[in-house]
Design a protein around this motif. Structure first.
Motif, short mmCIF file in Angstrom:
data_model
loop_
_atom_site.label_atom_id
_atom_site.label_comp_id
_atom_site.label_asym_id
_atom_site.label_seq_id
_atom_site.Cartn_x
_atom_site.Cartn_y
_atom_site.Cartn_z
N SER A 1 0.89 -1.04 0.08
CA SER A 1 -0.13 0.24 0.09
C SER A 1 1.07 1.22 0.15
O SER A 1 2.08 1.27 0.22
N MET A 2 0.40 2.26 -0.10
CA MET A 2 1.06 3.74 -0.70
C MET A 2 1.82 3.98 0.45
O MET A 2 3.12 4.28 0.24
N HIS A 3 1.60 4.05 1.74
CA HIS A 3 2.32 4.24 3.09
C HIS A 3 3.28 3.35 3.10
O HIS A 3 4.32 3.76 3.71
N VAL A 4 3.15 2.24 2.75
CA VAL A 4 4.16 0.97 2.78
C VAL A 4 5.30 1.50 2.01
O VAL A 4 6.61 1.26 2.29
N ASP A 5 5.02 1.97 0.81
CA ASP A 5 6.04 2.08 -0.15
C ASP A 5 6.41 3.59 0.05
O ASP A 5 7.94 3.54 -0.17
N SER B 1 3.77 9.96 5.70
CA SER B 1 3.62 11.52 5.48
C SER B 1 3.22 11.50 3.72
O SER B 1 2.37 12.41 3.65
N ALA B 2 4.06 10.99 2.93
CA ALA B 2 3.90 11.44 1.60
C ALA B 2 2.39 10.60 1.11
O ALA B 2 1.49 11.09 0.28
N ALA B 3 1.92 9.57 1.74
CA ALA B 3 0.77 8.76 1.55
C ALA B 3 -0.37 9.84 1.92
O ALA B 3 -1.57 9.88 1.40
N ASP C 1 -0.10 18.68 8.48
CA ASP C 1 1.39 18.77 8.75
C ASP C 1 1.76 18.56 10.29
O ASP C 1 2.81 18.15 10.13
N ASP C 2 0.92 18.74 10.92
CA ASP C 2 1.68 18.56 12.42
C ASP C 2 1.81 16.87 12.25
O ASP C 2 2.71 16.56 13.11
N ILE C 3 0.78 16.31 12.00
CA ILE C 3 1.35 14.54 11.77
C ILE C 3 2.61 14.43 11.20
O ILE C 3 3.70 13.70 11.70
N ILE C 4 2.67 14.91 9.92
CA ILE C 4 4.00 14.89 9.10
C ILE C 4 5.18 15.35 9.50
O ILE C 4 6.23 14.59 9.80
N ASP C 5 5.08 16.34 10.31
CA ASP C 5 6.17 17.11 10.98
C ASP C 5 6.34 16.52 12.42
O ASP C 5 7.42 17.15 13.08
N ASN C 6 5.55 15.79 12.79
CA ASN C 6 5.55 15.18 14.29
C ASN C 6 5.82 16.39 15.25
O ASN C 6 6.34 16.36 16.47
N SER C 7 4.80 17.37 14.88
CA SER C 7 4.41 18.50 15.91
C SER C 7 3.56 18.17 16.99
O SER C 7 2.51 17.88 16.76
#
Lengths: 343, 343
Positions: free
Chosen positions: A102-106, A110-112, B88-94
């Motif tokens: 799946s996308m997040h595994v790949d 964050s990108a997913a 963004d906070d998820i992605i940045d671990n904020s």
């Protein structure tokens, strides 16, 4: 409308969006191509077909500029679907999708998240451009707004009932039905029909009738999904057999099994086995044993009977609607395919 | 337009959406109220104000039905902002946002993904309903589509350059500028102005002029953000001092410092210190020392000079546009506030 016709529209629209990304920064293309490829690689195009035949059912033309706009609106549903699947796989910790990582595994979570967001906003752009071309007005915009809110709310509800499951099997089944209705059924059948009919300026009575038909078919579709999630062939589902068990999904099927099992020892084996499968990924032996417990409970026949009942109600509803013969026939076929998942 | 007027519109629209959620399942209200509260608790309403004054700059009326629709379009930007911050906070671990635990810390990553999605689709519904009332047409829809794609692409690019940073300071600064432009500047100033002017059917020359003004102001806004991210007061930013260092953000400020520091020992102390801060969360002593290294490099004066230059260019651009006097004055004030972050 055929799957390849939907894919052609998606290919054309997504090529334009890809060019925008290339203008921003070409280093993004490998990631963006993953979500584009995911959308183009979709199979059944079930949701676009329901929208298309809702359009045709309400007298929308099969050819010309208006038909092309309706087809773009139909194809936009595939982007909603892609976004929902990519975000859902993160939420459910699903490692595979369509037989691939799946996308997040790949690409990482964050990108997913961001690629799912991108598919979601592109869906909106595509739908609204088509609706504007058709001068569709408030009914179609309301259906679009309602559909997306229902999908998100259904996903949130799924999360809630997974975290705080009701121990009582009947209440658990009720929750599972409610999740099915909002998370999947609404945007798979009922709302696509609603959208298609609204884009063709259908009268309210026809819209109501198509929606009632769609509600029944959507529920049948999701109950079939429950069966495939436990007993399905990986070749058909793109997920390992027993995947719903490993994910600990609170399905109507599982609730039916738990409700039917009288022997407390067997019930404990089922519940504890699912707990172990969720915790450690589930060996094939374990998921096979759990599937056997569910099968022997009679829950499969119960679900099959419910699917048959839903389909009978749906088709009776369809027969009562004043539809062009080709639309009636197509909707009958589509409903059958949705409930059987034969393609 | 004032912040409270924007908040009133949001309160009314979100109360309607909340009622839809209550109809689906009232158990979802505690979570949905978190995202609604987050949107209503926003402070500056900078983006809606830029949209509003883009509208007024292009001759849009200040009162009446059309003005109310423009205000709804303006307020919808706050939902885009909320969605972007939550994801963004998820992605940045904020861990914190506006001095409180961020959404995913509070409710979990899964719910935060879905609540961010919900804000995103509600933004679309709100904007498109307003644009339809204004019969705004393709220019406004194109600006809306472009803005959201730029935000997502900017976030993806931020992720990419964080994972594969260019070791060369000039290339690093170039990447940081590009991230700023798409991730923040575009949807903060340039596109809100574009949207407001397009909703008022502005001619292409005025739209181009407002966009050029907005590009400069947006870059200044983000450079100020870079300074606040290292030297800012938690009272103003809602984030701990030095948060950008702890997150390992590749800012223009950091690139400027790295480029200015000649002593390889000092450069290594900075780079290794940031590596340690990212790895273990960064003690106050460490982030203070890193901030001091950046300050002593002269990078702060460099960034302040660039902000001043951007603002001079922006205001010269503004002076050349044929605007109503009240709109020109308001845009001048807003630009100053954005570059100074005084409110």
């Amino acid at each position: 409308v055929t799957g390849p016709a939907v894919a052609d529209v998606l290919r054309r629209v997504l090529a334009e969006r890809r060019a925008e990304i290339a203008d921003i920064d070409a280093r993004l293309l490998p990631q963006v191509d993953r979500i584009i490829g995911f959308v183009l690689g979709g199979g059944k195009r079930l949701r676009p077909q329901f929208l298309w035949w809702g359009w045709r059912a309400a007298g929308g033309p099969a050819r010309g500029h208006r038909a092309e706009a309706a087809l773009r609106a139909a194809a936009s549903l595939e982007l909603i679907q892609a976004s929902a699947l990519v975000h859902d796989d993160i939420i459910d910790n699903s490692e595979t999708r369509r037989g691939e990582p799946s996308m997040h595994v790949d690409l990482g979570v964050s990108a997913a998240i961001l690629l799912g967001d991108m598919a979601l906003v592109w869906a909106d752009d595509m739908f609204h451009a088509a609706a504007a071309d058709l001068e569709a007005g408030a009914e179609a915009a309301g259906a679009w707004a309602g559909m997306r809110t229902e999908v998100m709310a259904g996903q949130l509800l799924d999360l809630h009932v997974s975290q705080y499951p009701d121990a009582e099997p009947l209440a658990q089944a009720e929750d599972a039905r409610r999740v099915n209705r909002f998370k999947t059924a609404a945007y798979t059948v009922e709302r696509p029909l609603h959208l298609g009919a609204a884009l063709a300026q259908a009268d309210p009575a026809l819209i109501s009738g198509l929606r009632r038909f769609g509600q029944q078919v959507g529920q049948a579709f999701q109950l079939r999904d429950d069966l495939l999630g436990v007993f399905g062939d990986a070749e058909i589902t793109g997920k390992p057999a027993g995947d719903d068990l490993v994910e600990g999904k609170h399905t109507v099927l599982l609730a039916a099994a738990r409700s039917a099992i009288i022997d407390p020892v067997l019930l404990a084996e089922l519940d504890n086995g699912i707990g172990r499968a969720v915790a450690n990924g589930g060996s094939p032996e374990l998921t096979e044993r759990l599937a056997a417990i569910i099968a022997e409970s009679g829950a499969v026949q119960f679900i099959e009977a419910e699917i048959a009942q839903l389909m009978a109600t749906a088709l009776a509803e369809l027969d009562g609607l004043p539809l062009p013969p080709d639309a009636a026939a197509a909707l009958r076929d589509l409903a059958g395919a949705a409930a059987a998942r034969i393609h």
